[in-house]
Motif scaffolding. Sequence first.
Motif, PDB file in Angstrom:
ATOM      1  N   UNK B   1     -15.386 -21.354  18.409  1.00 11.72           N
ATOM      2  CA  UNK B   1     -15.075 -20.916  17.063  1.00 11.72           C
ATOM      3  C   UNK B   1     -13.686 -20.280  17.059  1.00 11.72           C
ATOM      4  N   UNK B   2     -12.741 -20.929  16.394  1.00 11.79           N
ATOM      5  CA  UNK B   2     -11.370 -20.456  16.437  1.00 11.79           C
ATOM      6  C   UNK B   2     -10.900 -20.036  15.062  1.00 11.79           C
ATOM      7  N   UNK B   3     -11.809 -19.499  14.253  1.00 15.41           N
ATOM      8  CA  UNK B   3     -11.475 -19.263  12.861  1.00 15.41           C
ATOM      9  C   UNK B   3     -10.642 -18.010  12.653  1.00 15.41           C
ATOM     10  N   UNK B   4      -9.844 -18.062  11.621  1.00 19.11           N
ATOM     11  CA  UNK B   4      -9.250 -16.888  11.022  1.00 19.11           C
ATOM     12  C   UNK B   4      -9.699 -16.893   9.568  1.00 19.11           C
ATOM     13  N   UNK B   5     -10.087 -15.738   9.058  1.00 15.26           N
ATOM     14  CA  UNK B   5     -10.636 -15.680   7.709  1.00 15.26           C
ATOM     15  C   UNK B   5      -9.855 -14.719   6.841  1.00 15.26           C
ATOM     16  N   UNK B   6      -9.489 -15.191   5.660  1.00 17.86           N
ATOM     17  CA  UNK B   6      -8.894 -14.338   4.658  1.00 17.86           C
ATOM     18  C   UNK B   6      -9.909 -14.254   3.525  1.00 17.86           C
ATOM     19  N   UNK B   7     -10.544 -13.106   3.399  1.00 21.19           N
ATOM     20  CA  UNK B   7     -11.679 -12.978   2.485  1.00 21.19           C
ATOM     21  C   UNK B   7     -11.282 -12.702   1.044  1.00 21.19           C
ATOM     22  N   UNK B   8     -10.026 -12.333   0.826  1.00 21.50           N
ATOM     23  CA  UNK B   8      -9.579 -12.063  -0.543  1.00 21.50           C
ATOM     24  C   UNK B   8      -8.708 -13.218  -1.021  1.00 21.50           C
ATOM     25  N   UNK B   9      -9.168 -13.998  -1.994  1.00 19.96           N
ATOM     26  CA  UNK B   9      -8.347 -15.106  -2.471  1.00 19.96           C
ATOM     27  C   UNK B   9      -7.149 -14.650  -3.302  1.00 19.96           C
ATOM     28  N   UNK B  10      -7.227 -13.442  -3.864  1.00 24.82           N
ATOM     29  CA  UNK B  10      -6.105 -12.977  -4.683  1.00 24.82           C
ATOM     30  C   UNK B  10      -5.998 -11.459  -4.626  1.00 24.82           C
ATOM     31  N   UNK B  11      -4.779 -10.980  -4.936  1.00 21.61           N
ATOM     32  CA  UNK B  11      -4.488  -9.549  -4.906  1.00 21.61           C
ATOM     33  C   UNK B  11      -3.355  -9.293  -5.893  1.00 21.61           C
ATOM     34  N   UNK B  12      -3.510  -8.255  -6.711  1.00 14.34           N
ATOM     35  CA  UNK B  12      -2.439  -7.861  -7.632  1.00 14.34           C
ATOM     36  C   UNK B  12      -1.987  -6.446  -7.301  1.00 14.34           C
ATOM     37  N   UNK B  13      -0.667  -6.259  -7.241  1.00 13.64           N
ATOM     38  CA  UNK B  13      -0.107  -4.965  -6.847  1.00 13.64           C
ATOM     39  C   UNK B  13       1.060  -4.641  -7.764  1.00 13.64           C
ATOM     40  N   UNK B  14       1.176  -3.369  -8.110  1.00 13.05           N
ATOM     41  CA  UNK B  14       2.307  -2.925  -8.940  1.00 13.05           C
ATOM     42  C   UNK B  14       3.595  -2.971  -8.122  1.00 13.05           C
ATOM     43  N   UNK B  15       4.670  -3.377  -8.767  1.00 14.62           N
ATOM     44  CA  UNK B  15       5.982  -3.374  -8.124  1.00 14.62           C
ATOM     45  C   UNK B  15       6.296  -1.985  -7.566  1.00 14.62           C
ATOM     46  N   UNK B  16       6.823  -1.942  -6.336  1.00 12.76           N
ATOM     47  CA  UNK B  16       7.180  -0.675  -5.714  1.00 12.76           C
ATOM     48  C   UNK B  16       6.078  -0.087  -4.849  1.00 12.76           C
ATOM     49  N   UNK B  17       4.835  -0.552  -5.077  1.00 10.03           N
ATOM     50  CA  UNK B  17       3.717  -0.034  -4.275  1.00 10.03           C
ATOM     51  C   UNK B  17       3.551  -0.858  -2.998  1.00 10.03           C
ATOM     52  N   UNK B  18       2.575  -0.479  -2.181  1.00  8.87           N
ATOM     53  CA  UNK B  18       2.302  -1.193  -0.934  1.00  8.87           C
ATOM     54  C   UNK B  18       1.320  -2.334  -1.191  1.00  8.87           C
ATOM     55  N   UNK B  19       1.641  -3.500  -0.630  1.00  9.87           N
ATOM     56  CA  UNK B  19       0.708  -4.631  -0.635  1.00  9.87           C
ATOM     57  C   UNK B  19       0.102  -4.725   0.757  1.00  9.87           C
ATOM     58  N   UNK B  20      -1.222  -4.857   0.824  1.00  9.69           N
ATOM     59  CA  UNK B  20      -1.906  -4.996   2.105  1.00  9.69           C
ATOM     60  C   UNK B  20      -2.746  -6.267   2.072  1.00  9.69           C
ATOM     61  N   UNK B  21      -2.379  -7.199   2.956  1.00  8.32           N
ATOM     62  CA  UNK B  21      -3.096  -8.474   3.047  1.00  8.32           C
ATOM     63  C   UNK B  21      -3.867  -8.477   4.352  1.00  8.32           C
ATOM     64  N   UNK B  22      -5.097  -8.971   4.304  1.00  9.14           N
ATOM     65  CA  UNK B  22      -5.999  -8.842   5.451  1.00  9.14           C
ATOM     66  C   UNK B  22      -6.471 -10.187   5.993  1.00  9.14           C
TER      67      UNK B  22
END
Lengths: 116, 111
Positions: B1-22
Motif C-alpha cells: 500500500x503506497x497511498x498518500x491521502x488528501x482528505x480535504x478536497x477544498x479549503x478557503x482562506x482569507x488573504x494574509x492568513x495562513x493556509x495549511x494543506x494536509x
Amino acid sequence: DVKVTQSSRYLVKRTGEKVFLECVQDMDHENMFWYRQDPGLGLRLIYFSYDVKMKEKGDIPEGYSVSREKKERFSLILESASTNQTSMYLCASSSPHSLPLSYEQYFGPGTRLTVT
Amino acid sequence: DQQVKQNSPSLSVQEGRISILNCDYTNSMFDYFLWYKKYPAEGPTFLISISSIKDKNEDGRFTVFLNKSAKHLSLHIVPSQPGDSAVYFCARNFGNEKLTFGTGTRLTIIP
C-alpha cells in the motif's frame, strides 16, 4: 529552465479512433512519464520510461501503449479511443542524477482530450 | 500500500492568513515527499520537498512539516496571497523514480 512540451492543448476524437499524444523534453532527462488527471482522482501514472525503448506499466495502463524511440520524445497511444479516456493527459520528465536529490518531475502543460 | 491521502478536497482562506494543506500516508520507509501546485489548464509545478529523515523544510512563504509518528505531512503558506489559489497535490517517492500523487486540495484565497 526545463521545458516539456506536448503536441496539442486540446483534442477531440471519435470513439474507436487511434490517438497519438506526443511529448518532448529538452533537458536530456532519462525518465519520462504519462499521467492522466481526473477530478477527485488526482494524477494517475499510465506508463513510465527510464531509457530509450524501455517502458514500464504504471497504475492504469489498460487501453494505452507508449513509444520511446528517442531520448527526448515519449508518445502515448490510445489504440481505440473510448469515452472513458476523456481526460487531461500530462507528460513529465525527470533525471535520476539531479542534485540536490528531490525526485522532482517537470510537467508539460497538458492535453485535454475529449472522446465523443 | 503506497497511498498518500488528501482528505480535504477544498479549503478557503482569507488573504494574509495562513493556509495549511494536509496529507496522510501509510507504510513509511525511506521516502521523499513533494508538493506540487496546479493552475487550471496548466501542468503541475514543483513547490517544495522533504526527505523522511527531516522534520521541516522551508522555502520563502512555504514550509513543509513531516510528522513521522502520525504519518502526516502538511504544507503551510504564510501569508496567503491571491495567486496561491490553485489545486495542491502531495506526492511521495519511494526511491524508484516514480511518484504517487494524492487526489489534490483546491485552495481558494479570499481577498
